[in-house]
Design an enzyme around this catalytic site. Structure first.
Site, PDB file in Angstrom:
ATOM      1  N   GLN A 286       0.843  -1.203   0.000  1.00 46.48           N
ATOM      2  CA  GLN A 286       0.000   0.000   0.000  1.00 46.48           C
ATOM      3  C   GLN A 286       0.876   1.250   0.000  1.00 46.48           C
ATOM      4  O   GLN A 286       1.865   1.310   0.737  1.00 46.48           O
ATOM      5  CB  GLN A 286      -0.898   0.005   1.231  1.00 46.48           C
ATOM      6  CG  GLN A 286      -1.837  -1.187   1.321  1.00 46.48           C
ATOM      7  CD  GLN A 286      -3.112  -1.028   0.508  1.00 46.48           C
ATOM      8  OE1 GLN A 286      -3.359   0.022  -0.086  1.00 46.48           O
ATOM      9  NE2 GLN A 286      -3.919  -2.078   0.470  1.00 46.48           N
ATOM     10  N   CYS A 411     -10.623  -0.637  -4.202  1.00 48.40           N
ATOM     11  CA  CYS A 411      -9.957   0.574  -4.709  1.00 48.40           C
ATOM     12  C   CYS A 411     -10.677   1.088  -5.952  1.00 48.40           C
ATOM     13  O   CYS A 411     -10.159   1.946  -6.657  1.00 48.40           O
ATOM     14  CB  CYS A 411      -8.490   0.293  -4.999  1.00 48.40           C
ATOM     15  SG  CYS A 411      -8.222  -1.042  -6.165  1.00 48.40           S
TER      16      CYS A 411
END
Ligand code: SAH
Length: 454
Positions: A286, A411
């Site tokens: 991430q 996402c």
């Protein structure tokens, strides 16, 4: 019958901005015909200049702004907006957070799925957050140059301040660029598929401050490699790993699959929620560590995990979700498609002394079907897919395993809403709010957590 557009190129007219698209363009209407205008905020009165017309919509620019929205970030430097790295930077940060909440709500409405979308959780300082940069290297005026491609363009824009990246990474890119110049290393030439260095990748641990430098090359040989390594080490003391990644293909894919450690370690370490992670060059990690902690904490809280829970972590990467929840549950089984990431995940389990997690290499679609056929009955399934979302087969397999809860980390709101509708068709319901969390301030990306229960 082909519709005829009611406007023509170069036409100018006055209009009020009525909406904002997912990619941050203002929308104005001429009769009912939509025109997308960059750097225009809803509520603003503008004079639009039409720049392009198709049969269903057009594009335009602001010729003159007649009134200014309170949501406009009036302090923003024009350079930031032109750079293209921060397509929402013309909005104040609170307006960006509202925009992302609305976008999630809109896609669920389109799917006719009734949900409440909570206000987006934002960052305190929404700049300089990215822990990783992949910077294209090209020759401009005879000089090796680093910069940025605007969306849809293939002309490199030289740039040194990337605004949303860790400033230490920005500094490192310039230092490495200058070292490559010093040794006359050729930049990649995309048209003739010649030259050496294609991309400079830098990753920096948020807590550890360990830095990895990856030079992605077209050629197998990196000239002056020894000198380059010595200079990088001398100039950037945080660097613990220098890697050459060879990508000989004519492709937009950034990394190849051959890595040579030129110096130091093959991975850097960083921590998330107190767990340590080794992160190799090809593994997904991430990009916004501070908000990743918020994301995982939110997902864990929403999942209301119990010490007896058997959990699946699909799309497990280097095992970050698995390892941060491992202490709260009985066991975790992860699946991930990138072999290096699975190796990292196993190593990370060892590093943290965690023995109730297991990682398998494969496609989540296939493994989930296999596990369902084998009669596996997890209590909770975490899903954290890439932008394209899930497949029907994966959803069918998940439903067959009959978990009490599915925790979907997304996402991409569009595929999230589509997939949630498919889960609803098989008896699952969204439990509580959908929670957007701003992992990517100043950009159009939207991350969110949704819990489904049976
Ligand atoms: N949960 C991790 C990774 C999420 S990103 C984290 O939070 O850090 C999505 C991950 O899915 C990436 O590691 C990517 O390599 C992996 N992936 C992509 N397609 C996949 C597939 N079909 N099956 C399994 N994993 C996949």
């Amino acid at each position: 019958m082909k519709k005829k557009a009611p406007v023509t190129k170069n036409q100018e007219f006055e209009a009020t901005v009525v909406d904002l698209t997912y990619d941050g363009n203002g929308v104005v209407k001429y009769d009912d015909f939509p025109i997308f205008v960059t750097n225009a905020v809803p509520g603003e009165k503008i004079i639009v200049g039409v720049t392009k017309v198709t049969s269903n919509y057009g594009f335009g620019r602001v010729v003159k702004r007649l009134s200014e929205s309170p949501d406009r970030n009036a302090d923003i430097d024009a350079k930031v907006l032109q750079s293209g790295v921060a397509p929402l930077a013309h909005l104040t940060y609170p307006a960006q957070l509202k925009h992302k909440q609305k976008q999630v709500a809109d896609v669920f409405n389109k799917q006719h799925v009734a949900v409440d979308v909570a206000p987006t959780i934002g960052m305190e300082n929404p700049w300089g957050y990215r822990n990783k940069a992949q910077i294209p290297v090209r020759e401009i005026n005879g000089e090796l140059t680093t910069g940025f491609y605007r969306r849809g363009s293939h002309r490199l824009q030289p740039m040194e301040d990337f605004y949303i990246q860790d400033p230490k990474i920005d500094e490192a890119i310039v230092v490495i660029r200058d070292i490559l110049r010093k040794y006359h290393v050729a930049a990649y030439d995309e048209v003739n598929h010649k030259g050496v260095v294609r991309t400079i990748m830098v990753r920096r641990g948020y807590y550890s401050h360990q830095m990895m430098v990856v030079l992605v090359t077209r050629a197998k040989r990196l000239p002056a490699a020894e000198y380059i390594v010595n200079d990088i080490r001398e100039a950037l003391p945080e660097v613990v790993s220098i890697i050459q990644n060879v990508n000989q293909e004519k492709t937009n894919v950034i990394m190849g699959d051959q890595n040579k450690v030129l110096w130091g370690q093959k991975a850097i370490k960083d921590t998330l929620l107190g767990k340590t992670f080794a992160i190799g060059p090809n593994s997904f990690y991430q990009v916004n560590p501070a908000m990743t902690e918020v994301l995982y904490q939110t997902a864990t809280e929403k999942a209301e995990l119990k010490p007896t829970d058997v959990v699946i972590d699909a799309y497990s990467g280097i095992g970050t979700i698995s390892l941060t929840i491992a202490d709260h549950v009985k066991s975790v089984l992860g699946v991930e498609v990138v072999p290096e990431a699975v190796d990292d995940a196993k190593r990370n389990a060892d590093i943290n002394g965690t023995d109730n997690v297991r990682f398998e290499l494969g496609k989540a679609e296939d493994k989930m079907v296999q596990w369902a056929d084998e009669g596996l009955k997890p209590d909770v399934i975490f899903l954290d897919p890439p932008r394209k979302g899930l497949t029907q087969e994966l959803i069918d397999a998940a439903v067959k395993m009959a978990p009490e809860k599915v925790v979907y980390i997304s996402c991409n709101p569009a595929t999230l809403a589509r997939d949630v509708a498919l889960f609803e068709a098989q008896g699952y319901r969204v439990n509580g709010d959908v929670q957007p969390i701003d992992q990517f301030p100043q950009t159009t990306h939207v991350e969110s957590v949704t819990v489904l229960t049976k």
